[in-house]
Design an enzyme around this catalytic site. Structure first.
Site, short mmCIF file in Angstrom:
data_model
loop_
_atom_site.label_atom_id
_atom_site.label_comp_id
_atom_site.label_asym_id
_atom_site.label_seq_id
_atom_site.Cartn_x
_atom_site.Cartn_y
_atom_site.Cartn_z
CD GLU A 135 -56.57 65.54 19.35
OE1 GLU A 135 -57.41 65.40 18.45
OE2 GLU A 135 -56.32 66.64 19.88
CB THR A 141 -52.82 66.87 16.59
OG1 THR A 141 -51.70 67.29 17.37
CG2 THR A 141 -54.00 66.57 17.48
CE1 TYR A 142 -47.97 65.78 9.31
CE2 TYR A 142 -49.11 67.67 8.36
CZ TYR A 142 -48.09 66.73 8.33
OH TYR A 142 -47.19 66.75 7.29
CB ALA A 148 -53.65 70.80 15.82
CG HIS A 203 -54.96 64.07 13.62
ND1 HIS A 203 -55.62 65.04 14.33
CD2 HIS A 203 -55.33 62.89 14.17
CE1 HIS A 203 -56.36 64.47 15.28
NE2 HIS A 203 -56.19 63.16 15.20
NE ARG A 224 -59.72 74.42 5.67
CZ ARG A 224 -60.51 75.44 5.96
NH1 ARG A 224 -61.34 75.90 5.04
NH2 ARG A 224 -60.47 76.00 7.16
CG HIS A 280 -65.63 74.61 9.84
ND1 HIS A 280 -65.26 75.78 9.20
CD2 HIS A 280 -64.49 74.05 10.27
CE1 HIS A 280 -63.93 75.89 9.25
NE2 HIS A 280 -63.45 74.84 9.89
CE LYS A 287 -65.26 66.81 6.15
NZ LYS A 287 -64.37 67.47 7.10
CD GLN A 343 -57.72 72.86 29.91
OE1 GLN A 343 -57.83 72.59 31.08
NE2 GLN A 343 -57.85 71.96 28.96
P1 FAD Z 1 -63.10 70.88 5.54
O1 FAD Z 1 -63.83 69.60 5.64
O2 FAD Z 1 -62.42 71.18 4.26
O3 FAD Z 1 -64.14 72.04 5.91
C1 FAD Z 1 -63.71 73.38 6.14
C2 FAD Z 1 -64.84 74.34 5.77
O4 FAD Z 1 -65.05 74.32 4.36
C3 FAD Z 1 -66.20 73.99 6.38
O5 FAD Z 1 -66.87 75.20 6.64
C4 FAD Z 1 -66.89 73.21 5.30
O6 FAD Z 1 -68.32 73.25 5.40
C5 FAD Z 1 -66.38 73.92 4.04
N1 FAD Z 1 -66.30 73.06 2.86
C6 FAD Z 1 -65.96 71.75 2.82
N2 FAD Z 1 -65.94 71.32 1.54
C7 FAD Z 1 -66.26 72.39 0.78
C8 FAD Z 1 -66.38 72.61 -0.64
N3 FAD Z 1 -66.17 71.61 -1.50
N4 FAD Z 1 -66.69 73.86 -1.08
C9 FAD Z 1 -66.89 74.88 -0.22
N5 FAD Z 1 -66.80 74.73 1.13
C10 FAD Z 1 -66.49 73.51 1.61
N6 FAD Z 1 -56.09 70.96 12.73
C11 FAD Z 1 -54.76 70.76 12.55
O7 FAD Z 1 -54.05 71.66 12.08
N7 FAD Z 1 -54.17 69.56 12.90
C12 FAD Z 1 -54.87 68.54 13.43
O8 FAD Z 1 -54.31 67.48 13.75
C13 FAD Z 1 -56.28 68.72 13.64
N8 FAD Z 1 -57.04 67.71 14.13
C14 FAD Z 1 -58.41 67.88 14.23
C15 FAD Z 1 -59.20 66.80 14.69
C16 FAD Z 1 -60.57 66.95 14.81
C17 FAD Z 1 -61.41 65.80 15.30
C18 FAD Z 1 -61.19 68.20 14.50
C19 FAD Z 1 -62.67 68.38 14.65
C20 FAD Z 1 -60.42 69.26 14.03
C21 FAD Z 1 -59.02 69.12 13.89
N9 FAD Z 1 -58.22 70.16 13.40
C22 FAD Z 1 -56.87 69.97 13.25
C23 FAD Z 1 -58.81 71.46 13.06
C24 FAD Z 1 -59.23 71.53 11.56
O9 FAD Z 1 -58.08 71.48 10.77
C25 FAD Z 1 -59.99 72.85 11.34
O10 FAD Z 1 -61.22 72.81 12.00
C26 FAD Z 1 -60.13 73.30 9.89
O11 FAD Z 1 -60.58 74.65 9.89
C27 FAD Z 1 -61.12 72.50 9.06
O12 FAD Z 1 -60.63 71.27 8.72
P2 FAD Z 1 -61.62 70.20 8.00
O13 FAD Z 1 -60.81 69.04 7.63
O14 FAD Z 1 -62.82 69.99 8.82
O15 FAD Z 1 -62.00 71.05 6.68
#
Ligand code: FAD
Length: 295
Positions: A17, A48-49, A51, A77, A107, A152, A168, A215
């Site tokens: 990454e 990443t986008y 982050a 991303h 998200r 999460h 998802k 870190q």
């Molecule tokens: P979601 O899948 O939407 O989940 C977020 C929370 O909501 C979880 O607790 C989940 O259980 C809950 N949830 C999901 N669906 C529902 C529903 N329908 N109703 C109620 N609750 C629900 N961040 C950045 O800004 N840029 C990046 O490039 C970036 N890259 C990442 C890459 C990886 C591999 C990882 C693991 C994380 C990355 N992140 C990045 C961080 C990420 O954006 C955060 O962890 C964020 O808080 C959650 O994103 P998600 O897509 O997992 O969210």
């Protein structure tokens, strides 16, 4: 090429990454780091986008150059939570035009000043909505999403987290990449729960090599991950010696990756933090295992 074809191959693979510059002035140094990591010819690279304070402006430019200039497959991303539908659609169109075929649909973190606000009127509340939209409007993209072996931070429990993760996958996500973790047993237990819940897509294990003592705190804050005693001892012993800490951190990450491969996890994504020296060292430590050397 679609990343899913690499992941289904079942051979041990290593990907990296990178993140866009935090300030526009540092674009050139990021570009040099990206080029040096791409020169290793990893299985793929992701960008990443926005982050960790990075700007999203260069994400696509970097992803496109990794594919076009350096011949390495890329994943862009894409986050949606503080965006309008129009902003997200524009970015999707730009990705399509660039030739990048893989999107990690996220998200994103809720901006600090918006935590606790009523979000019912927001265009996107969860990654599932973005994945569904991508699948309906642009079914040719290979879509991945994030998952959390240690749950999460916003989830009430692991059962609920996995149910939302399953949604998802049902919406069209073809592979998952994990949050960083430092204890492989946590991943094995998570994988077991996923398979029990009927989630069968490839899971790419995310490994963060910690090469500086400072870190550690950031990693815990970002991910809420558990640090095993074996790792804490290493930081206690070597944290004040820059070179020793770097060597120990790389060795720890290498050891984690070997254990993952040995236990049937085929794909590992290294959060290489734009550090080509770290990426190269890990890659060369594993060259016989992945059957590729970069030199
Ligand atoms: P979601 O899948 O939407 O989940 C977020 C929370 O909501 C979880 O607790 C989940 O259980 C809950 N949830 C999901 N669906 C529902 C529903 N329908 N109703 C109620 N609750 C629900 N961040 C950045 O800004 N840029 C990046 O490039 C970036 N890259 C990442 C890459 C990886 C591999 C990882 C693991 C994380 C990355 N992140 C990045 C961080 C990420 O954006 C955060 O962890 C964020 O808080 C959650 O994103 P998600 O897509 O997992 O969210």
């Amino acid at each position: 090429m679609k990343v899913i074809n690499i992941l289904k191959n079942q051979k041990p693979s290593l990907s990296f990454e990178v993140f866009p510059p935090k300030k526009e002035t540092s674009f050139e140094s990021v570009e040099r780091a990206v080029q040096a990591i791409a020169a290793i010819k990893p299985a793929y690279m992701s960008v990443t986008y926005g982050a960790g304070g990075g700007t999203s402006k260069y994400t696509l430019e970097i992803a496109k150059s990794i594919k076009e200039k350096y011949g390495v497959e890329t994943v862009e991303h894409l986050t949606c939570v503080s965006s309008t539908k129009e902003m997200v659609r524009r970015q999707i169109e730009a990705i399509k035009k660039s030739g990048v075929e893989n999107i990690l649909a996220l998200r994103g973190d809720i901006p600090a000043d918006m935590i606790g606000l009523d979000r019912s009127a927001w265009a996107y509340n969860h990654a599932t909505e973005l994945i569904r939209e991508l699948k309906e409007t642009n079914p040719d993209f290979c879509i991945g999403a994030a998952c959390y072996p240690e749950v999460h931070p916003e989830s009430r429990n692991s059962k609920e987290d996995i149910l939302f993760l399953k949604a998802k996958v049902e919406a069209g996500c073809e592979f998952l990449t994990t949050q960083m973790f430092f204890d492989n047993n946590l991943l094995y237990s998570f994988l077991y729960k996923l398979r029990e819940a009927g989630v069968t897509v490839p899971v790419v294990a995310g490994i963060m090599p910690i090469t500086k003592a400072n870190q550690v705190e950031r990693a815990i804050k970002l991910s809420g991950c558990h640090m095993p005693q074996r790792f804490i001892s290493l930081v206690d012993r070597f944290g004040n010696d820059e070179d020793a800490m770097k060597q120990a951190g790389i060795a720890y990450a290498t050891d984690q990756i070997i254990d993952l491969f040995a236990n049937g996890v085929s794909n590992v994504h290294v959060y290489s933090m734009n550090k080509p020296d770290v990426a190269k060292k890990i890659y060369s430590n594993l060259s016989d295992i992945i059957g590729k050397s970069y030199e």
